[in-house]
Design a protein around this motif. Structure first.
Motif, PDB file in Angstrom:
ATOM      1  N   LYS A 121       5.864  -4.066 -11.899  1.00 42.17           N
ATOM      2  CA  LYS A 121       7.109  -5.002 -12.088  1.00 42.17           C
ATOM      3  C   LYS A 121       7.320  -5.712 -10.656  1.00 42.17           C
ATOM      4  CE  LYS A 121       9.568  -2.318 -15.419  1.00 42.17           C
ATOM      5  NZ  LYS A 121       9.773  -3.111 -16.807  1.00 42.17           N
ATOM      6  N   ARG A 122       7.329  -5.152  -9.720  1.00 46.65           N
ATOM      7  CA  ARG A 122       7.706  -5.881  -8.435  1.00 46.65           C
ATOM      8  C   ARG A 122       6.512  -6.852  -7.901  1.00 46.65           C
ATOM      9  NH1 ARG A 122      11.934  -4.111  -5.603  1.00 46.65           N
ATOM     10  NH2 ARG A 122      10.840  -4.688  -3.430  1.00 46.65           N
ATOM     11  N   TYR A 123       5.109  -6.462  -8.375  1.00 48.56           N
ATOM     12  CA  TYR A 123       4.151  -7.341  -8.141  1.00 48.56           C
ATOM     13  C   TYR A 123       4.450  -8.532  -8.841  1.00 48.56           C
ATOM     14  CZ  TYR A 123       1.211  -3.925  -5.701  1.00 48.56           C
ATOM     15  OH  TYR A 123       0.619  -2.981  -4.678  1.00 48.56           O
ATOM     16  N   GLU A 124       4.735  -8.442 -10.021  1.00 47.32           N
ATOM     17  CA  GLU A 124       4.582  -9.330 -11.175  1.00 47.32           C
ATOM     18  C   GLU A 124       6.012 -10.321 -10.828  1.00 47.32           C
ATOM     19  OE1 GLU A 124       4.552  -8.042 -15.200  1.00 47.32           O
ATOM     20  OE2 GLU A 124       2.447  -7.415 -15.111  1.00 47.32           O
ATOM     21  N   LEU A 125       6.967  -9.954 -10.196  1.00 50.19           N
ATOM     22  CA  LEU A 125       8.155 -10.796  -9.983  1.00 50.19           C
ATOM     23  C   LEU A 125       8.255 -11.413  -8.393  1.00 50.19           C
ATOM     24  CD1 LEU A 125      11.000  -8.152 -11.144  1.00 50.19           C
ATOM     25  CD2 LEU A 125      10.416 -10.421 -12.025  1.00 50.19           C
ATOM     26  N   GLY A 126       6.881 -10.845  -7.694  1.00 50.48           N
ATOM     27  CA  GLY A 126       6.709 -11.495  -6.443  1.00 50.48           C
ATOM     28  C   GLY A 126       7.692 -10.769  -5.313  1.00 50.48           C
ATOM     29  N   LEU A 127       8.401  -9.654  -5.814  1.00 45.75           N
ATOM     30  CA  LEU A 127       8.981  -8.908  -4.702  1.00 45.75           C
ATOM     31  C   LEU A 127       8.148  -8.180  -3.661  1.00 45.75           C
ATOM     32  CD1 LEU A 127      11.824  -7.464  -7.248  1.00 45.75           C
ATOM     33  CD2 LEU A 127      11.683  -9.492  -5.803  1.00 45.75           C
ATOM     34  N   ASP A 128       7.072  -7.740  -4.160  1.00 46.19           N
ATOM     35  CA  ASP A 128       6.143  -7.137  -3.103  1.00 46.19           C
ATOM     36  C   ASP A 128       4.893  -7.673  -3.047  1.00 46.19           C
ATOM     37  OD1 ASP A 128       8.043  -5.106  -2.684  1.00 46.19           O
ATOM     38  OD2 ASP A 128       6.912  -3.575  -3.920  1.00 46.19           O
ATOM     39  N   ARG A 129       4.223  -8.116  -1.761  1.00 48.57           N
ATOM     40  CA  ARG A 129       3.125  -8.368  -1.515  1.00 48.57           C
ATOM     41  C   ARG A 129       1.980  -7.736  -1.955  1.00 48.57           C
ATOM     42  NH1 ARG A 129       3.327 -12.000   3.436  1.00 48.57           N
ATOM     43  NH2 ARG A 129       4.316 -13.046   2.000  1.00 48.57           N
ATOM     44  N   ILE A 130       0.912  -8.296  -2.601  1.00 49.91           N
ATOM     45  CA  ILE A 130      -0.149  -7.680  -3.139  1.00 49.91           C
ATOM     46  C   ILE A 130      -1.277  -7.677  -2.173  1.00 49.91           C
ATOM     47  CG2 ILE A 130      -1.862  -7.406  -5.114  1.00 49.91           C
ATOM     48  CD1 ILE A 130       0.358  -9.150  -6.909  1.00 49.91           C
ATOM     49  N   GLU A 131      -1.880  -6.377  -1.906  1.00 54.04           N
ATOM     50  CA  GLU A 131      -3.095  -6.367  -0.774  1.00 54.04           C
ATOM     51  C   GLU A 131      -4.068  -6.880  -1.578  1.00 54.04           C
ATOM     52  OE1 GLU A 131      -1.542  -3.475  -2.112  1.00 54.04           O
ATOM     53  OE2 GLU A 131      -0.444  -2.724  -0.561  1.00 54.04           O
ATOM     54  N   ALA A 132      -4.964  -7.495  -0.873  1.00 55.11           N
ATOM     55  CA  ALA A 132      -6.290  -8.083  -1.259  1.00 55.11           C
ATOM     56  C   ALA A 132      -7.187  -7.289  -2.041  1.00 55.11           C
ATOM     57  CB  ALA A 132      -7.020  -8.691   0.045  1.00 55.11           C
ATOM     58  N   SER A 133      -7.178  -5.844  -1.796  1.00 58.92           N
ATOM     59  CA  SER A 133      -7.966  -5.122  -2.507  1.00 58.92           C
ATOM     60  C   SER A 133      -7.373  -4.815  -3.794  1.00 58.92           C
ATOM     61  CB  SER A 133      -8.275  -3.954  -1.678  1.00 58.92           C
ATOM     62  OG  SER A 133      -7.039  -3.316  -1.533  1.00 58.92           O
ATOM     63  N   VAL A 134      -6.253  -4.676  -3.858  1.00 57.67           N
ATOM     64  CA  VAL A 134      -5.447  -4.574  -5.228  1.00 57.67           C
ATOM     65  C   VAL A 134      -5.429  -5.759  -5.893  1.00 57.67           C
ATOM     66  CG1 VAL A 134      -3.077  -4.097  -6.271  1.00 57.67           C
ATOM     67  CG2 VAL A 134      -3.908  -2.790  -4.265  1.00 57.67           C
ATOM     68  N   LEU A 135      -5.434  -6.997  -5.285  1.00 56.12           N
ATOM     69  CA  LEU A 135      -5.466  -8.209  -6.085  1.00 56.12           C
ATOM     70  C   LEU A 135      -6.738  -8.265  -6.914  1.00 56.12           C
ATOM     71  CD1 LEU A 135      -3.838 -10.677  -7.030  1.00 56.12           C
ATOM     72  CD2 LEU A 135      -4.929 -12.150  -4.941  1.00 56.12           C
ATOM     73  N   PHE A 136      -7.921  -7.907  -5.809  1.00 56.67           N
ATOM     74  CA  PHE A 136      -9.176  -7.953  -6.496  1.00 56.67           C
ATOM     75  C   PHE A 136      -9.295  -7.107  -7.773  1.00 56.67           C
ATOM     76  CE2 PHE A 136     -13.636  -6.713  -6.389  1.00 56.67           C
ATOM     77  CZ  PHE A 136     -14.433  -7.871  -6.403  1.00 56.67           C
ATOM     78  N   LYS A 137      -8.978  -5.940  -7.627  1.00 56.06           N
ATOM     79  CA  LYS A 137      -8.963  -5.035  -9.033  1.00 56.06           C
ATOM     80  C   LYS A 137      -8.094  -5.641  -9.987  1.00 56.06           C
ATOM     81  CE  LYS A 137      -9.163  -0.698  -6.205  1.00 56.06           C
ATOM     82  NZ  LYS A 137      -8.205   0.447  -5.684  1.00 56.06           N
ATOM     83  N   ILE A 138      -6.979  -6.090  -9.636  1.00 55.56           N
ATOM     84  CA  ILE A 138      -6.090  -6.779 -10.743  1.00 55.56           C
ATOM     85  C   ILE A 138      -7.066  -7.823 -11.496  1.00 55.56           C
ATOM     86  CG2 ILE A 138      -4.166  -7.988 -11.409  1.00 55.56           C
ATOM     87  CD1 ILE A 138      -2.733  -6.556  -9.202  1.00 55.56           C
ATOM     88  N   ALA A 139      -7.456  -8.589 -10.674  1.00 57.30           N
ATOM     89  CA  ALA A 139      -8.759  -9.714 -11.277  1.00 57.30           C
ATOM     90  C   ALA A 139      -9.697  -9.005 -12.141  1.00 57.30           C
ATOM     91  CB  ALA A 139      -9.234 -10.293 -10.200  1.00 57.30           C
ATOM     92  N   GLY A 140     -10.217  -7.848 -11.692  1.00 64.44           N
ATOM     93  CA  GLY A 140     -11.158  -7.105 -12.722  1.00 64.44           C
ATOM     94  C   GLY A 140     -10.339  -6.584 -13.851  1.00 64.44           C
TER      95      GLY A 140
END
Length: 125
Positions: free
Chosen positions: A39-58
């Motif tokens: 939820k915090r990622y989706e609201l932009g409250l917490d910055r997403i690490e590059a490795s996590v963003l890569f996993k999310i894209a997958g």
């Protein structure tokens, strides 16, 4: 400016996750994160690490660049030789407005957009 980008990326994640019917709980399990963190990622409250963003894209079956689509850098002023940028996102606003429509209205908008995209004699395709 960073927070605006974090919110944009989070919104893109949220939209795609809903489109695919993926729950926050399932997403959290795959990423080894809590539902609250998703939820915090989706609201932009917490910055997403590059490795996590890569996993999310997958998980969401998109390229990493998908999350940044709609951001347009526009110089708004210069300060001692440095340009300061303002970011705009028409696509995000359009999707938000679309989500507020009734199913009937969505169908009508969809048909209209498809018709606008078809080549015709009055278009320069």
């Amino acid at each position: 400016m960073g927070q605006f980008i974090d919110e944009h990326v989070g919104n893109r994640i949220h939209q795609r996750r809903l489109l695919l019917g993926i729950s926050e709980k399932f997403m959290g399990q795959i990423l080894d994160r809590t539902v609250l963190q998703i939820k915090r990622y989706e609201l932009g409250l917490d910055r997403i690490e590059a490795s996590v963003l890569f996993k999310i894209a997958g998980v969401l079956d998109v390229s990493v660049t998908y999350f940044f689509e709609g951001l347009i850098a526009v110089p708004i002023e210069q300060n001692a030789g440095e340009e300061i940028y303002r970011f705009e996102s028409d696509a995000t606003d359009l999707v938000a407005a679309y989500q507020g429509l009734s199913p009937k209205e969505r169908g009508e908008v969809f048909e209209h957009v498809v018709a606008l995209g078809k080549p015709g004699p009055d278009k320069l395709n």
